[in-house]
Design an enzyme around this catalytic site. Structure first.
Site, PDB file in Angstrom:
ATOM      1  N   SER A 196       0.842  -1.194   0.000  1.00  0.00           N
ATOM      2  CA  SER A 196       0.000   0.000   0.000  1.00  0.00           C
ATOM      3  C   SER A 196       0.879   1.247   0.000  1.00  0.00           C
ATOM      4  O   SER A 196       1.825   1.349   0.778  1.00  0.00           O
ATOM      5  CB  SER A 196      -0.944  -0.005   1.207  1.00  0.00           C
ATOM      6  OG  SER A 196      -0.215  -0.145   2.411  1.00  0.00           O
ATOM      7  N   GLY A 253      -0.448   4.487   0.257  1.00  0.00           N
ATOM      8  CA  GLY A 253      -1.284   5.602   0.678  1.00  0.00           C
ATOM      9  C   GLY A 253      -2.147   6.110  -0.462  1.00  0.00           C
ATOM     10  O   GLY A 253      -2.817   5.323  -1.140  1.00  0.00           O
ATOM     11  N   GLY A 310      -2.308   4.378  -3.954  1.00  0.00           N
ATOM     12  CA  GLY A 310      -2.981   3.108  -4.190  1.00  0.00           C
ATOM     13  C   GLY A 310      -2.158   1.894  -3.825  1.00  0.00           C
ATOM     14  O   GLY A 310      -1.290   1.940  -2.947  1.00  0.00           O
ATOM     15  N   GLY A 324      -5.383   0.173   6.048  1.00  0.00           N
ATOM     16  CA  GLY A 324      -4.658  -1.057   5.740  1.00  0.00           C
ATOM     17  C   GLY A 324      -5.388  -2.294   6.195  1.00  0.00           C
ATOM     18  O   GLY A 324      -5.332  -3.344   5.531  1.00  0.00           O
ATOM     19  N   ASP A 325      -6.102  -2.205   7.317  1.00  0.00           N
ATOM     20  CA  ASP A 325      -6.864  -3.346   7.819  1.00  0.00           C
ATOM     21  C   ASP A 325      -8.058  -3.645   6.913  1.00  0.00           C
ATOM     22  O   ASP A 325      -8.394  -4.808   6.668  1.00  0.00           O
ATOM     23  CB  ASP A 325      -7.338  -3.074   9.247  1.00  0.00           C
ATOM     24  CG  ASP A 325      -6.184  -2.733  10.173  1.00  0.00           C
ATOM     25  OD1 ASP A 325      -5.080  -3.260   9.972  1.00  0.00           O
ATOM     26  OD2 ASP A 325      -6.385  -1.912  11.095  1.00  0.00           O
TER      27      ASP A 325
END
Length: 304
Positions: free
Chosen positions: A216, A218, A221, A247-248
């Site tokens: 990831s 941020g 993408g 992120g989760d």
């Protein structure tokens, strides 16, 4: 069923104040509590999506009991193993425009408690299609814990997703997880140099030796690299909001994509949209499904 693992679960406590002044006494206007930890957030998002999920991990003391009770109130099935020591709290002092975080250390886990958790995890893994392993390790848990859990899950026939950092991530990679999801900073730590753009990272990611990496970046993408292909998935306009928990939500989407055996472009589009919806949500682990559907229409997926 998807099984999420949170070995260092927390009771998230937020104090709301008009302004924080160092050395002063403050009157708190509102207090909120929430079960916390990366795997807990993954389970919460999956529950919102209507996916069968079980949250396991380690929880002890009054904080651990509160974590379990809060999950039950939310309708998230939990199978946490007990500890004698007190689970940690994460305390946030929230002002209208900013926040200050105070993170307690995790509880010390004894060898017998770790063995008892391994037995519980082994039984739960047998009934799972995917196991999502997320977050930090509390004191007393072996640094190669994720490598051990990945091997147990593989023997049980479950696929694995690993989302951690530092030495637990490095050791976990040795276990050959089916998918690893670092962020850009964690990825830079693994390869030994910064990788500012997704397109810069493809060859470095392949050098990690992992089966599949979804990194990831941020607002830029996701980069997905498999043994054969690579994709960049992103929204044309970055979403503003709180990135905590994005992120989760991404891990939740990727785990669900594994269960559904979605093609990679479709899987990544869902992950970007769900992550972006989490950014728009007020607290980690929350998503607005209508916002997710709206954002999903705008996601761009390019093969690299």
């Amino acid at each position: 069923m998807i099984l999420t693992v949170t070995l260092n679960a927390a009771l998230d406590v937020t104090y709301h104040v008009p302004a924080l002044t160092r050395g002063a006494t403050h009157r708190v206007t509102e207090v909120s509590e929430r079960a916390g930890g990366k795997g807990v957030n993954v389970a919460r998002v999956l529950r919102t999506l209507g996916v069968p999920v079980v949250a396991t991990g380690l929880a002890g003391g009054a904080c651990g009991a509160r974590i379990r009770a809060l999950l039950a109130e939310e309708g998230v099935r939990e199978e946490f193993a007990p500890l004698a020591a007190e689970s940690r709290r994460t305390v946030v002092v929230a002002e209208p425009a900013t926040a200050t975080g105070l993170w307690e250390p995790g509880p010390t886990v004894t060898p017998d408690e770790w063995s008892a958790f391994l037995a519980r995890f082994t039984a739960l893994a047998r009934g799972s299609e995917v196991v999502a392993l997320s977050g930090s390790l509390p004191p007393g848990v072996p640094v190669d814990a994720y490598r051990t859990l990945i091997a147990v899950a593989r023997d049980a026939g479950a696929a694995t997703v690993l989302d951690s950092s530092g030495e637990p991530l490095r050791h976990g990679l040795d276990g050959d997880p089916d998918l690893v999801k670092p962020n850009a900073e964690e990825l830079a730590g693994l390869v030994g140099r910064p990788l500012p753009r997704p397109a810069d990272a493809v060859e470095a990611v392949r050098g990690l030796g992992a089966r599949t990496v979804v990194a990831s970046f941020g607002p830029d993408g996701l980069l997905a690299v498999t043994a054969e292909d690579a994709w960049h998935a992103y929204t044309p306009h970055p979403v503003a909001g709180n990135p905590t928990g994005a992120g989760d939500a991404c891990v939740a989407a990727l785990a669900l994509g594994m269960v559904r055996r979605q093609p990679w472009p479709e899987r990544l589009a869902d992950a970007v949209a769900l992550s972006s919806a989490a950014v728009r949500a007020p607290v980690a682990g929350s998503v607005d499904l209508s916002e997710h559907r709206r954002l999903r229409r705008d996601v761009i997926v390019k093969e690299l």
